[in-house]
Design an enzyme around this catalytic site. Structure first.
Site, mmCIF file in Angstrom:
data_model
loop_
_atom_site.group_PDB
_atom_site.id
_atom_site.type_symbol
_atom_site.label_atom_id
_atom_site.label_comp_id
_atom_site.label_asym_id
_atom_site.label_seq_id
_atom_site.Cartn_x
_atom_site.Cartn_y
_atom_site.Cartn_z
ATOM 1 C CB SER A 49 -0.792 -0.049 1.249
ATOM 2 O OG SER A 49 -1.447 1.122 1.368
ATOM 3 C CE LYS A 100 -1.442 -3.231 4.110
ATOM 4 N NZ LYS A 100 -1.846 -4.555 3.496
#
Length: 244
Positions: free
Chosen positions: A157, A189
């Site tokens: 992302s 992430k």
């Protein structure tokens, strides 16, 4: 139109010598019961001469939904990505892995009294378990795939370069002692990305903007690095374009 996962995967396997014969390449696709992952999985299924994809889903109900939609049951594997041994078993013999798993926030039904906004949680697993432990397990499983290195692609992302990004506050709870737990989805992430980069495996990391459910192939897409995208103020992208 620039396409992402499918073209990247074809170029990767050609470059690494995995498509020099007529044998379809085995590809592990996690998050195949979700939205972006399902687009990737179906696009690979549509190219049986090139790929033999295995869609990894979290539950039997997700597998049933895919099978009822026409996906061969033999191509769908139920696997808990937080279980390291299960990941190793599911990825056995694969030439590449496309990681599309992610913790998914949803409203808890409560309201924040200070802000008046809905409170979000992660009912199917906190980011630490899904976006860090789960992705780490998949990367570790990729290390064990034969003598040819398994190429790993992560759908991550935008926003990971900003530790104060609002998405990191989703699902975060302040404890009585002032500390916090939960949330921090972009931080976890980013940790998985760093782990992949240090793994010694060939890798590709894609940072899409806000994912929207619109038809692909309709927009001119802009590319950038480290959350900097020149030539546009629009930070959203159709899932189908990312999958393609």
């Amino acid at each position: 139109m620039f396409t992402v996962f499918l073209i990247a995967l074809q170029l990767i396997l050609i470059t690494e010598g995995a498509m020099v014969n007529s044998q379809p390449r085995r590809v592990f696709v996690s998050g195949a019961g979700g939205q972006t992952g399902q687009h990737v999985f179906r696009k690979l299924l549509a190219l049986p001469d090139e790929f033999e994809p295995f869609g990894i889903v979290r539950s039997e109900s997700s597998k049933t939904s895919l099978v009822e939609s026409g996906v061969p049951g033999s191509s769908v594997v139920v696997c808990d990505i937080t279980d390291a041994e299960a990941c190793i078993s599911a990825m056995k013999g694969c030439d590449a892995a496309v990681i599309c798993t992610s913790a998914k926030p949803s409203p808890t039904g409560e309201m924040n009294e200070e802000t008046g906004r809905p409170v979000f949680g992660f009912p199917n697993g906190q980011p630490e378990q899904v976006d860090w432990i789960g992705q780490k397990n998949q990367i570790d499983a990729a290390k064990l795939q034969g003598t040819t290195k398994c190429h790993v692609i992560i759908c991550s992302s935008m926003g990971g370069t900003n530790p104060n990004h609002p998405l990191n506050n989703l699902g975060k709870v302040t404890l009585p002692d002032g500390s916090s737990q939960g949330g921090n989805i972009l931080k976890w992430k980013r940790k998985a990305e760093s782990y992949l980069m240090e793994s010694g495996l060939p890798f590709t990391i894609v940072h899409p903007g806000g994912l929207v459910n619109e038809p692909g192939g309709k927009r001119e897409l802009a590319l950038g690095v480290d959350d900097k995208v020149e030539g546009t103020d629009n930070n959203v992208v159709p899932r189908e374009d990312v999958a393609e």
